[in-house]
Design an enzyme around this catalytic site. Structure first.
Site, PDB file in Angstrom:
ATOM      1  N   LYS A  76      43.240  32.572  46.528  1.00  0.00           N
ATOM      2  CA  LYS A  76      42.151  33.408  46.892  1.00  0.00           C
ATOM      3  C   LYS A  76      41.634  32.822  48.057  1.00  0.00           C
ATOM      4  CE  LYS A  76      37.906  35.554  44.933  1.00  0.00           C
ATOM      5  NZ  LYS A  76      37.245  35.854  43.832  1.00  0.00           N
ATOM      6  N   SER A 151      36.275  40.344  42.237  1.00  0.00           N
ATOM      7  CA  SER A 151      36.599  40.107  43.550  1.00  0.00           C
ATOM      8  C   SER A 151      38.036  39.636  43.581  1.00  0.00           C
ATOM      9  CB  SER A 151      35.479  39.242  44.125  1.00  0.00           C
ATOM     10  OG  SER A 151      35.309  38.117  43.816  1.00  0.00           O
ATOM     11  N   SER A 175      34.905  37.756  38.305  1.00  0.00           N
ATOM     12  CA  SER A 175      35.884  38.135  39.357  1.00  0.00           C
ATOM     13  C   SER A 175      37.118  37.569  39.064  1.00  0.00           C
ATOM     14  CB  SER A 175      35.303  37.466  40.509  1.00  0.00           C
ATOM     15  OG  SER A 175      34.603  38.397  41.228  1.00  0.00           O
TER      16      SER A 175
HETATM   17  N1  GLN Z   1      31.413  41.538  40.462  1.00  0.00           N
HETATM   18  C1  GLN Z   1      30.338  40.435  40.316  1.00  0.00           C
HETATM   19  C2  GLN Z   1      29.515  40.289  41.641  1.00  0.00           C
HETATM   20  O1  GLN Z   1      29.659  41.370  42.497  1.00  0.00           O
HETATM   21  C3  GLN Z   1      30.694  39.132  40.192  1.00  0.00           C
HETATM   22  C4  GLN Z   1      31.848  38.544  41.268  1.00  0.00           C
HETATM   23  C5  GLN Z   1      32.212  37.184  41.050  1.00  0.00           C
HETATM   24  O2  GLN Z   1      32.602  36.859  39.842  1.00  0.00           O
HETATM   25  N2  GLN Z   1      32.482  36.584  42.071  1.00  0.00           N
HETATM   26  O3  GLN Z   1      28.774  39.773  41.951  1.00  0.00           O
END
Ligand code: GLN
Length: 473
Positions: A76, A151, A175
């Site tokens: 990532k 994400s 994410s």
């Molecule tokens: N979707 C969640 C957010 O927007 C979690 C994101 C994540 O785990 N990095 O914060």
């Protein structure tokens, strides 16, 4: 689909296949479909081939390159890679090349793994669909009209498309697990402190955890064993030996107490809830003791998270000021340089979070918002602890639905935030949790089942995940 990581490593270690051949196959899969999927911000073709050749030389010399010998791994793009652009899919990091490798990257290469590229994400990991990337979204490789989740959508898509058998992600509120569910792969968020965060670009430090994605539970365990364990460079790293995972996967679930969390099943559509019930029944057939459980405070997880995560992000992202990292838009004085750089460099969701967090931390509101959210976090931790007195693991859907369509939630941030309702509680508690594919919904898209365990409960979590996978056929 590329072969499994375990098979590749065995073939390369045994001299039956060269690492170069493995990497060439993976690069040709990328060349075929990457223009359509856009899983990567950067493919490290030359670097990957050079690493593969170095591994082949070691094998030829009689050395063992390690448990990931020749295995391509996608990383990532919020994990630092020395000398290689690390963008967090944000314009503000344009041109920045970290001077060091994240500990997890270093451990993978030391174990013989080959980093093949940096994967796309929602900007600074804020989002659930990769639609917040400054470089355009990633497509779900199973159905191009659907998001891959986020994400870590690029990492999930890379594994699902067969670009790499393994990938690293980060999980602050879901994410890793939610994109794993949407793309039909396994995704693991380890216990907070189990895997080093050194070299992970910070979003919300009390919630962030590096984790992994793979095609099977066994491959996931293989990668976790390489990356977990104490790291003196991360002050929150757990200073004790990590558990053995791979050798325990076949232990089965006889007598394991499994609680199905009512509050989270109710959040899911009937299709997803049906698959979850089928997975729970299969665990019962395999010898587990399955029952429903109520964990009431989990219903407040999203509310607490959207104060705590933005508060921490507003502080962590203050460092992007046009002075030290990446983009700089010079103005007549330092304040206008900060303003112009940040106005141009950050996308709308990141700005929204910084403003929410700054407000929640401001004098006069701090206790009502941030303080209250921390108290709710404590209630969630206590409710989990109470549930774990009666159960070894908890089960829920990973996400309320299967992968949604592009644009379906972009106009309404709240509906996007709610897609993490099942995953956020484990981050607030610091507990491990993972998503395992369990067939498809009526729309033909993958459904993920989430296995949650108490802190340091990785062994039982992986065993249950393995049993779910085995029962899925
Ligand atoms: N979707 C969640 C957010 O927007 C979690 C994101 C994540 O785990 N990095 O914060």
């Amino acid at each position: 689909m590329t072969r499994l990581a375990g098979e590749i490593a065995a073939a390369v270690r045994g001299g039956e296949q060269s690492a170069r051949q493995v990497v060439e196959e993976c690069l040709s899969a990328i060349a075929d479909r990457e223009p359509e999927v856009h899983a990567f911000n950067l493919v490290l073709e030359d670097e990957a081939l050079a690493s593969a050749d170095a591994i082949d030389r070691r094998v030829a010399a009689g050395d063992d390159p390690g448990p990931l010998a020749g295995v391509p791994v996608a990383v990532k793009d919020n994990l630092c890679t020395r000398g290689v652009p690390t963008t967090c899919s944000s314009r503000i990091l344009q041109g920045w090349r970290p001077p060091y490798d994240a500990t997890v990257v270093e451990r993978i290469t030391s174990a013989g793994g080959v980093i093949v590229g940096k994967t796309n994400l929602d900007e600074f990991a804020m989002g659930s669909s990769t639609e917040n990337s400054a470089f355009g979204p990633t497509k779900n490789p199973l159905e191009a009209s659907r998001v891959p989740g986020g994400s870590s959508g690029g990492s999930a898509a890379a594994v699902a498309a067969g670009f790499a058998p393994l990938a690293l992600g980060s999980d602050t509120g879901g994410s890793i697990r939610q994109p794993a569910a949407f793309c039909g792969v396994v995704g693991v968020k380890p216990t907070y402190g189990m895997v080093s965060r050194y070299g992970l670009v910070a979003f919300a430090s009390s919630l962030d955890q590096v984790g992994l994605l793979g095609a099977t539970v066994t491959d996931a365990a293989l990668l976790q064993e390489v990356i977990h364990g104490h790291d003196p460079m991360d002050s929150t790293s757990i200073p004790q030996p990590p558990p053995v995972l791979c050798d325990r996967l076949a232990d089965g679930v006889e007598g394991v107490r499994v609680g199905v969390v009512r509050e989270l099943v109710e959040e899911a559509n009937s299709d997803v809830a049906g698959r979850l019930r089928a997975a729970a029944a299969a665990l019962g057939d395999a010898g587990a003791k399955v029952d429903d459980v109520s964990v009431r405070a989990l219903a407040y997880g999203v509310s607490a998270y959207y104060l705590i995560a933005p508060a921490e992000c507003s502080s962590n992202l203050a460092r992007y000021d046009g002075v030290r990292y990446g983009l700089r838009l010079p103005g007549p004085d330092i304040i206008s340089t900060y303003g112009a750089t940040r106005a141009h460099g950050f996308g709308p969701e990141v700005k929204r979070r910084i403003m929410l967090g700054t407000y929640a931390l401001s004098a006069g509101y701090y206790d009502a918002y941030y303080g209250q959210a921390q108290r709710v976090r404590t209630l969630i931790i206590r409710d989990f602890e109470a549930a774990y007195e009666d159960f070894d693991v908890l089960l829920s859907p990973t996400a309320p639905s299967t992968a949604f369509r592009f644009g379906a939630k972009t106009e309404d941030p709240l509906s996007m935030y709610l897609s993490d309702v099942c995953t956020i509680p484990s981050n607030l508690a610091g507990d491990p949790a993972m998503s395992v594919p369990y067939g498809t919904g009526d729309d033909g898209l993958p459904v993920g089942v989430q296995v949650m365990a108490p802190a340091l409960g990785e062994v039982v979590m992986y065993r249950v995940a393995k049993a779910i996978e085995a029962s899925c056929g």
